[in-house]
Write a protein that holds these residues in place. Structure first.
Motif, PDB file in Angstrom:
ATOM      1  N   MET A   1       0.843  -1.174   0.000  1.00 15.17           N
ATOM      2  CA  MET A   1       0.000   0.000   0.000  1.00 15.17           C
ATOM      3  C   MET A   1       0.888   1.237   0.000  1.00 15.17           C
ATOM      4  SD  MET A   1      -2.839  -1.111   2.831  1.00 15.17           S
ATOM      5  CE  MET A   1      -3.983   0.181   2.416  1.00 15.17           C
ATOM      6  N   GLU A   2       0.285   2.366  -0.393  1.00 17.29           N
ATOM      7  CA  GLU A   2       1.039   3.617  -0.441  1.00 17.29           C
ATOM      8  C   GLU A   2       0.205   4.767   0.117  1.00 17.29           C
ATOM      9  OE1 GLU A   2       3.687   2.690  -4.414  1.00 17.29           O
ATOM     10  OE2 GLU A   2       1.910   3.945  -4.591  1.00 17.29           O
ATOM     11  N   VAL A   3       0.907   5.736   0.694  1.00 21.43           N
ATOM     12  CA  VAL A   3       0.304   6.975   1.170  1.00 21.43           C
ATOM     13  C   VAL A   3       1.069   8.110   0.507  1.00 21.43           C
ATOM     14  CG1 VAL A   3      -0.066   8.460   3.176  1.00 21.43           C
ATOM     15  CG2 VAL A   3      -0.355   5.997   3.393  1.00 21.43           C
ATOM     16  N   GLN A   4       0.331   9.076  -0.070  1.00 19.94           N
ATOM     17  CA  GLN A   4       0.969  10.252  -0.668  1.00 19.94           C
ATOM     18  C   GLN A   4       0.533  11.491   0.081  1.00 19.94           C
ATOM     19  OE1 GLN A   4       0.710  10.820  -4.879  1.00 19.94           O
ATOM     20  NE2 GLN A   4       0.975   8.656  -5.322  1.00 19.94           N
ATOM     21  N   GLY A   5       1.464  12.426   0.244  1.00 19.88           N
ATOM     22  CA  GLY A   5       1.133  13.685   0.894  1.00 19.88           C
ATOM     23  C   GLY A   5       2.378  14.488   1.194  1.00 19.88           C
ATOM     24  N   ARG A   6       2.181  15.513   2.012  1.00 23.40           N
ATOM     25  CA  ARG A   6       3.261  16.427   2.379  1.00 23.40           C
ATOM     26  C   ARG A   6       3.741  16.084   3.789  1.00 23.40           C
ATOM     27  NH1 ARG A   6       4.718  20.682  -0.267  1.00 23.40           N
ATOM     28  NH2 ARG A   6       2.790  20.722  -1.470  1.00 23.40           N
ATOM     29  N   ILE A   7       5.054  16.029   3.956  1.00 17.81           N
ATOM     30  CA  ILE A   7       5.608  15.721   5.280  1.00 17.81           C
ATOM     31  C   ILE A   7       5.268  16.858   6.237  1.00 17.81           C
ATOM     32  CG2 ILE A   7       7.708  15.389   6.633  1.00 17.81           C
ATOM     33  CD1 ILE A   7       8.963  14.077   4.179  1.00 17.81           C
ATOM     34  N   LYS A   8       4.601  16.507   7.322  1.00 13.60           N
ATOM     35  CA  LYS A   8       4.267  17.483   8.357  1.00 13.60           C
ATOM     36  C   LYS A   8       5.334  17.481   9.446  1.00 13.60           C
ATOM     37  CE  LYS A   8       0.696  18.843  11.583  1.00 13.60           C
ATOM     38  NZ  LYS A   8      -0.450  19.611  11.194  1.00 13.60           N
ATOM     39  N   MET A   9       5.840  16.287   9.789  1.00 15.23           N
ATOM     40  CA  MET A   9       6.795  16.175  10.883  1.00 15.23           C
ATOM     41  C   MET A   9       7.612  14.895  10.737  1.00 15.23           C
ATOM     42  SD  MET A   9       7.354  14.480  14.080  1.00 15.23           S
ATOM     43  CE  MET A   9       5.834  13.621  14.327  1.00 15.23           C
ATOM     44  N   ILE A  10       8.904  15.006  11.056  1.00 17.51           N
ATOM     45  CA  ILE A  10       9.772  13.837  11.157  1.00 17.51           C
ATOM     46  C   ILE A  10      10.393  13.876  12.547  1.00 17.51           C
ATOM     47  CG2 ILE A  10      11.789  12.608  10.287  1.00 17.51           C
ATOM     48  CD1 ILE A  10      11.369  13.982   7.603  1.00 17.51           C
ATOM     49  N   ASP A  11      10.123  12.849  13.334  1.00 17.23           N
ATOM     50  CA  ASP A  11      10.654  12.784  14.690  1.00 17.23           C
ATOM     51  C   ASP A  11      12.082  12.239  14.672  1.00 17.23           C
ATOM     52  OD1 ASP A  11      10.608  13.104  17.417  1.00 17.23           O
ATOM     53  OD2 ASP A  11       9.201  11.467  17.819  1.00 17.23           O
ATOM     54  N   GLU A  12      12.762  12.392  15.784  1.00 16.67           N
ATOM     55  CA  GLU A  12      14.098  11.833  15.929  1.00 16.67           C
ATOM     56  C   GLU A  12      13.995  10.322  16.111  1.00 16.67           C
ATOM     57  OE1 GLU A  12      16.097  13.664  19.197  1.00 16.67           O
ATOM     58  OE2 GLU A  12      15.582  15.682  18.559  1.00 16.67           O
ATOM     59  N   THR A  13      15.080   9.625  15.817  1.00 20.10           N
ATOM     60  CA  THR A  13      15.122   8.180  16.059  1.00 20.10           C
ATOM     61  C   THR A  13      15.228   7.948  17.563  1.00 20.10           C
ATOM     62  OG1 THR A  13      16.204   7.788  13.938  1.00 20.10           O
ATOM     63  CG2 THR A  13      16.382   6.046  15.577  1.00 20.10           C
ATOM     64  N   LYS A  14      14.375   7.054  18.072  1.00 22.74           N
ATOM     65  CA  LYS A  14      14.384   6.720  19.498  1.00 22.74           C
ATOM     66  C   LYS A  14      14.758   5.256  19.649  1.00 22.74           C
ATOM     67  CE  LYS A  14      11.149  10.302  20.592  1.00 22.74           C
ATOM     68  NZ  LYS A  14       9.770  10.679  20.653  1.00 22.74           N
ATOM     69  N   THR A  15      15.528   4.964  20.690  1.00 25.79           N
ATOM     70  CA  THR A  15      15.983   3.609  20.959  1.00 25.79           C
ATOM     71  C   THR A  15      15.336   3.106  22.236  1.00 25.79           C
ATOM     72  OG1 THR A  15      18.090   4.159  19.913  1.00 25.79           O
ATOM     73  CG2 THR A  15      18.039   2.161  21.230  1.00 25.79           C
ATOM     74  N   TYR A  16      14.843   1.859  22.197  1.00 23.92           N
ATOM     75  CA  TYR A  16      14.132   1.270  23.330  1.00 23.92           C
ATOM     76  C   TYR A  16      14.764  -0.058  23.724  1.00 23.92           C
ATOM     77  CZ  TYR A  16      10.533   4.561  21.804  1.00 23.92           C
ATOM     78  OH  TYR A  16       9.845   5.700  21.442  1.00 23.92           O
TER      79      TYR A  16
END
Length: 125
Positions: A1-16
């Protein structure tokens, strides 16, 4: 599947956890009559796919829908869904005007007091 649109936010990479599980979240806003803000998770090595993207870019994101079942301590069964991304492609604007800032409304400009139609200008038309 695909989603198209405009990037609103990119979070930082988090490690758990002790195993170093990595997760990074992206929000894409669709461009349709009723825009949707879609949260997409990227995990492990896929987190790095977002490094070359920034807010405001038009993208196509390839996704997988994930679902899981969980039984809480009271014995109740709960279900959870997530959207996992595995590829991101930049979508080129359809025209050069796509990156131009919007023009303010006419009311934002002051009227001209000293305009004279007979003044000479050097425009070629």
């Amino acid at each position: 599947m695909e989603v198209q649109g405009r990037i609103k936010m990119i979070d930082e990479t988090k490690t758990y956890g002790n195993n170093g599980f990595r997760k990074r979240e992206l929000v894409v806003t669709t461009e349709e009559q009723y825009p949707q803000h879609i949260l997409i998770e990227f995990v492990q090595d896929k987190c790095d796919l977002l490094n070359s993207f920034s807010a405001g870019q038009m993208v196509k994101v390839s996704i997988n829908l994930r679902g899981r079942e969980w039984v809480n301590p009271q014995g109740e069964t709960k279900y959870f869904n997530s959207i996992q991304g595995w590829r991101v492609e930049s979508l080129q604007p359809e025209s050069n005007t796509a990156n131009m800032p919007p023009v303010p409304p006419m009311e934002a400009f002051e009227p001209v007091d000293d305009f004279n139609d007979e003044d000479h200008d050097d425009l070629p038309f």
